[in-house]
Design a protein around this motif. Structure first.
Motif, PDB file in Angstrom:
ATOM      1  N   ASP A 179      -9.433  10.700  -3.469  1.00 30.00           N
ATOM      2  CA  ASP A 179     -10.320  11.474  -2.314  1.00 30.00           C
ATOM      3  C   ASP A 179     -10.176  12.758  -2.358  1.00 30.00           C
ATOM      4  O   ASP A 179     -10.509  13.558  -1.413  1.00 30.00           O
ATOM      5  N   GLY A 180      -9.759  13.423  -3.446  1.00 30.31           N
ATOM      6  CA  GLY A 180      -9.792  14.679  -3.672  1.00 30.31           C
ATOM      7  C   GLY A 180      -8.307  15.355  -3.187  1.00 30.31           C
ATOM      8  O   GLY A 180      -7.814  16.560  -3.589  1.00 30.31           O
ATOM      9  N   ASP A 181      -7.538  14.916  -2.202  1.00 35.77           N
ATOM     10  CA  ASP A 181      -6.364  14.980  -1.704  1.00 35.77           C
ATOM     11  C   ASP A 181      -5.276  14.079  -2.213  1.00 35.77           C
ATOM     12  O   ASP A 181      -4.150  14.531  -2.593  1.00 35.77           O
ATOM     13  N   SER A 182      -5.632  12.831  -2.552  1.00 37.46           N
ATOM     14  CA  SER A 182      -4.731  11.802  -2.906  1.00 37.46           C
ATOM     15  C   SER A 182      -4.999  10.946  -3.819  1.00 37.46           C
ATOM     16  O   SER A 182      -6.208  10.706  -3.881  1.00 37.46           O
ATOM     17  N   LEU A 183      -4.224  10.149  -4.456  1.00 40.46           N
ATOM     18  CA  LEU A 183      -4.431   9.363  -5.362  1.00 40.46           C
ATOM     19  C   LEU A 183      -4.118   7.680  -4.508  1.00 40.46           C
ATOM     20  O   LEU A 183      -3.204   7.667  -3.804  1.00 40.46           O
ATOM     21  N   LEU A 184      -5.303   6.935  -4.628  1.00 49.06           N
ATOM     22  CA  LEU A 184      -5.144   5.808  -3.592  1.00 49.06           C
ATOM     23  C   LEU A 184      -5.298   4.511  -4.737  1.00 49.06           C
ATOM     24  O   LEU A 184      -5.978   4.295  -5.499  1.00 49.06           O
ATOM     25  N   ILE A 185      -4.334   3.545  -4.298  1.00 52.48           N
ATOM     26  CA  ILE A 185      -3.856   2.396  -5.169  1.00 52.48           C
ATOM     27  C   ILE A 185      -3.901   1.084  -4.246  1.00 52.48           C
ATOM     28  O   ILE A 185      -3.000   1.199  -3.452  1.00 52.48           O
ATOM     29  N   GLY A 186      -4.515   0.162  -4.449  1.00 50.08           N
ATOM     30  CA  GLY A 186      -4.340  -1.110  -3.770  1.00 50.08           C
ATOM     31  C   GLY A 186      -4.284  -2.107  -4.918  1.00 50.08           C
ATOM     32  O   GLY A 186      -4.823  -2.212  -6.059  1.00 50.08           O
ATOM     33  N   ILE A 187      -3.124  -3.124  -4.481  1.00 51.60           N
ATOM     34  CA  ILE A 187      -2.859  -3.999  -5.564  1.00 51.60           C
ATOM     35  C   ILE A 187      -2.700  -5.366  -4.888  1.00 51.60           C
ATOM     36  O   ILE A 187      -1.960  -5.470  -3.891  1.00 51.60           O
ATOM     37  N   VAL A 188      -3.244  -6.479  -5.347  1.00 51.80           N
ATOM     38  CA  VAL A 188      -3.400  -7.722  -4.837  1.00 51.80           C
ATOM     39  C   VAL A 188      -2.419  -8.773  -5.856  1.00 51.80           C
ATOM     40  O   VAL A 188      -2.886  -9.005  -6.910  1.00 51.80           O
ATOM     41  N   ALA A 189      -1.518  -9.334  -5.423  1.00 51.77           N
ATOM     42  CA  ALA A 189      -0.756 -10.317  -6.395  1.00 51.77           C
ATOM     43  C   ALA A 189      -0.797 -11.593  -5.590  1.00 51.77           C
ATOM     44  O   ALA A 189      -0.284 -12.084  -4.717  1.00 51.77           O
ATOM     45  N   GLU A 190      -1.241 -12.474  -6.458  1.00 48.20           N
ATOM     46  CA  GLU A 190      -1.547 -13.889  -6.029  1.00 48.20           C
ATOM     47  C   GLU A 190      -0.217 -14.719  -6.700  1.00 48.20           C
ATOM     48  O   GLU A 190       0.408 -14.243  -7.568  1.00 48.20           O
ATOM     49  N   ASP A 191       0.066 -15.613  -5.903  1.00 47.96           N
ATOM     50  CA  ASP A 191       1.152 -16.262  -6.084  1.00 47.96           C
ATOM     51  C   ASP A 191       1.102 -17.908  -5.501  1.00 47.96           C
ATOM     52  O   ASP A 191       0.450 -18.097  -4.639  1.00 47.96           O
ATOM     53  N   PRO A 192       1.445 -18.844  -6.623  1.00 43.83           N
ATOM     54  CA  PRO A 192       1.326 -20.406  -6.225  1.00 43.83           C
ATOM     55  C   PRO A 192       2.168 -20.439  -5.112  1.00 43.83           C
ATOM     56  O   PRO A 192       1.939 -22.065  -4.583  1.00 43.83           O
TER      57      PRO A 192
END
Length: 768
Positions: free
Chosen positions: A79-92
């Motif tokens: 966003d110009g000021d920050s690095l943005l990370i989202g992670i989705v971990a599936e689990d059976p």
């Protein structure tokens, strides 16, 4: 495989208009958004629909770049000021997710999601950011050149985790001002990888990038991401004032002394961190708070000839410490014990890295090394000034050359060290490393020799001559293939070399080592995922040419189910000890060239496993022939064994303990037996606050029936600490604690306390 998680994640995120990449060979591009997010772990903001989407499709451990067993999807945007990370971990089986409330940098046994990012795109260093399912943070700096990972580095960033019906997901925000990157306009290319740690029957590692096992580097294998136009680290000024208070009471039970109540002592100071440019940082401190909240674990200091090593824990010295790293430990900042101020400037500009550190120290301590022994020394009431300078230059794909200078001076005292070091890669598997050393030392007249455990003065030496100049070098060649490894090295340090700001506890010797190893990697369905067998031979001589040691040994290491590791080894050696080095007569040894020769066999066995994922148990044993240095220089037998465990009892309560026994005996009878116990118990109320109980116990018993040991006293020592901590971030903290200690020896009839203290500290980081 299709899980319910995939369906739910699809309803939230599958409609994203992003490119889907599975192969690490493809470069990513990072989009920019004008929107903002709330870091809450639910990934509900619309901006995630604009993010670049990647799958963590490879299992790199224990499998070798096979398809990942579960699905993990990462999203990246800035966003110009920050690095943005989202992670989705599936689990059976979401019930098997390991998620604990603990202090930051301590959740290494949990499920983890995170990424590595090489902001200079030089395939040498990377920032590591990981988050557990509850949002607890782990960060570090990984250095391919030194082969080390610095987990003491702490940045201020934001994260949250959320466990769902189908797994868990995390949301991460990294302000650009906590990163260092090239100070240039326009588009930038960084190295990047996304990683998931999945602890089940094995410790699985899933990643976006493949890991080739026939390469001697890891950061060099991560993928690329381009974008970041016109980002800046900003003003990036951080000012952290602190106030502290403590009261210490003491008494001497051996003379029946009552408690001597101390006064409350108050102190204050300020630390400053300024990002001068996007790729350089200035750290400064006035009346620095170098108090150590976490106590060192007890180590055995009996029948040892070399001084013990203790890790640095103080925040000012840990910031940018990787810039001063060389193969030899020429800067061990715990030698700067009591400074009034400190200034440090570190940075990287293209292929050039540099660092400068200066401090004024009210106490001047150092390590006195030798060929077969070392001790700690202190110049009483001697103030000194310390200076360290480091420069390195990157060339080729992964090679580097650098230099380091350390200088410490006080009235009538001076120590200067100059060093050149480098690392050159001939191929991905073959690397040559070297370091050349030179020192110049001048001592004052008197040196107090201190006990490196208690800090007590145990001797005073009169030094009447200048130590003078010393030099040395280290050369090594390593081949690190997928299955075969071999290495050869030579180290030569003359007797006058001294690095007073470092930790080099042996000088006046040369050592040659040749080693060979082979590794079997498992295929799908194998019980053991890795078996390694190796061995080496080495010879050590002192500066006169006398052979001190000739040794041959082998070992076997096995990784298997229940996240287990098991190893054993054995060897034989011929050793020679000088009578002069210990002041003993050596009447029960084979005399040779004014010293004692011993033929020794030794062996060891060690292992650990997780019967359940929240509990880790381990044990170790080593023994064989030894030498009795307590009562003289005598052939002896030794055994050391211990057990340890780490248990996440509940999500909030963590308990760890270790128990170790050491025993030494010879024909005349037992020499000593020691027991050491270290216990830590922590209850974490939430992400910010915890209470911790620490207990350190040591018990050493000598055989006083031997005439040589009649002056030795059996002693028990115990130290306890109760600490409450509130941490808004790594530098905005509040501590309140109580500690006490006591002993039992032949001067008292029962266990007695001889010290107690109450202490507190508050610091707040103002970010501008």
């Amino acid at each position: 495989m299709s899980f319910k998680t995939a369906m739910i994640a699809s309803s939230l995120l599958v409609g994203l208009s992003a490119t889907h990449l599975d192969a690490a060979q493809e470069n990513l591009s990072i989009p920019k958004t004008q929107e903002s997010i709330t870091v809450d772990g639910d990934l509900s903001e619309a901006l995630w629909q604009q993010a670049t989407k990647v799958n963590l499709g490879f299992e790199t451990r224990p499998g070798e770049n096979i398809s990942a067993k579960v699905k993990t999807t990462a999203y990246i945007i800035e966003d110009g000021d920050s690095l943005l990370i989202g992670i989705v971990a599936e689990d059976p089986n979401p019930s098997e997710i390991q998620a604990s409330l603990k202090d930051r940098d301590t959740v290494w046994a949990d499920d983890l999601l995170g990424f590595k990012i090489d902001t200079f795109n030089d395939a040498r260093k990377a920032y590591n950011f990981f988050v557990n399912p509850l949002g607890i943070q782990m960060d570090s700096i990984e250095d391919d050149v030194s082969g080390r990972e610095d987990s003491s580095w702490n940045a201020i960033w934001y994260s949250e985790g959320k466990i769902t019906e189908t797994g868990y997901q995390v949301e991460i925000k990294i302000p650009f001002k906590v990163l260092r990157f090239p100070d240039n306009a326009g588009q930038k290319t960084w190295g990047i990888d996304f990683v998931r740690m999945y602890p089940r029957d094995y410790q699985y590692r899933f990643a976006f990038n493949k890991v080739e096992r026939d390469k001697s580097c890891f950061v060099c294998q991560i993928g690329k991401i381009s974008g970041f136009e016109n980002i800046e680290s900003g003003q990036n000024l951080e000012v952290t004032p602190y106030v502290s208070a403590q009261r210490i009471d003491s008494r001497d039970p051996s003379i029946g002394e009552d408690w001597q109540t101390g006064d409350f002592e108050f102190d204050g100071g300020v630390d400053l961190r300024w990002g001068v440019t996007d790729n350089s940082v200035l750290n400064a401190t006035i009346n620095p708070d170098f108090s150590q909240v976490e106590s060192d674990a007890v180590q055995l200091d009996v029948n040892r000839t070399f001084a013990l090593f203790f890790q640095e824990r103080r925040p000012f010295f840990l910031e940018g410490a990787d810039y001063f790293t060389t193969p030899f430990n020429l800067l061990h900042t715990r030698n700067i014990a009591d400074p009034d101020y400190g200034i440090k400037y570190t940075g990287k500009n293209g292929k050039h890295s540099y660092g400068v550190l200066t401090a004024q120290d009210n106490s001047t301590s150092f390590l006195k090394p030798g060929a077969q022994s070392s001790s700690l020394g202190v110049f009483e009431n001697l103030e000194s000034d310390a200076f360290v300078g480091r420069y390195s230059y990157d060339f080729g794909d992964k090679s580097q050359i650098g230099g380091l200078v350390t200088h410490r001076t006080g009235e009538g005292y001076e120590n200067t060290v100059a060093s050149v070091d480098g690392k050159y890669y001939f191929t991905n598997e073959d690397v040559f490393q070297y370091q050349l050393l030179h020192s110049d030392t001048f001592n004052p007249l008197e040196v107090d020799v201190i006990d490196d455990i208690t800090g007590d003065v145990i001797d005073t030496e009169i030094v009447t001559e200048e130590i003078g100049t010393g030099s040395g070098y280290h050369l090594s060649y390593r081949h690190n293939g997928r299955n075969w490894t071999w290495r050869a090295s030579r180290t030569d340090i003359d007797e006058n070399f001294r690095a007073d700001l470092g930790f080099m506890n042996q000088v006046g010797f040369s050592r040659d080592v040749v080693g060979l190893g082979h590794t079997w990697h498992a295929e799908e369905g194998d019980t053991f995922d890795r078996i390694h067998i190796g061995g080496d031979v080495d010879q050590t001589k002192d500066y006169t040419g006398q052979v001190l040691e000739e040794e041959a040994e082998f070992w076997v290491n096995v990784n298997g189910p229940y996240q287990s590791w098991f190893g054993f080894g054995s060897g034989t050696r011929d050793v020679w000890y000088s009578n002069e080095s210990t002041g003993a007569d050596g009447t029960m040894c084979l005399r040779s060239n004014g010293g004692c020769e011993f033929d020794q066999n030794f062996y060891w066995i060690s292992g650990n496993f997780r019967p359940i994922t929240s509990l880790q148990l381990g044990a170790n044993y080593n023994g064989g022939d030894g030498v009795d240095f307590v009562s003289g220089i005598y052939a002896a037998e030794r055994k050391n064994y211990g057990v340890w465990g780490n248990w996440q009892v509940t999500q909030s309560w963590y308990f760890s303990a270790n128990y170790n026994i050491s025993k030494l005996w010879r024909d005349a009878g037992d020499i000593f037996k020691s027991e050491i116990v270290n216990i830590n118990s922590t209850y974490q109320f939430d992400k910010q606050q915890y209470i911790r109980l620490t207990v350190r116990y040591g018990d050493i018993n000598f055989n006083q029936n031997l005439p040589e040991l009649t002056d030795f006293s059996d002693v028990k020592r115990i130290g306890r600490q109760l600490l409450y901590a509130y941490k808004l971030n790594p530098r905005t903290v509040f501590f309140l604690g109580y500690s006490d200690g006591g002993f039992e020896d032949d001067t008292v009839s029962s266990f007695e306390r001889n010290g107690r203290a109450i202490f507190s500290k508050f610091s707040y980081a103002f970010q501008m």
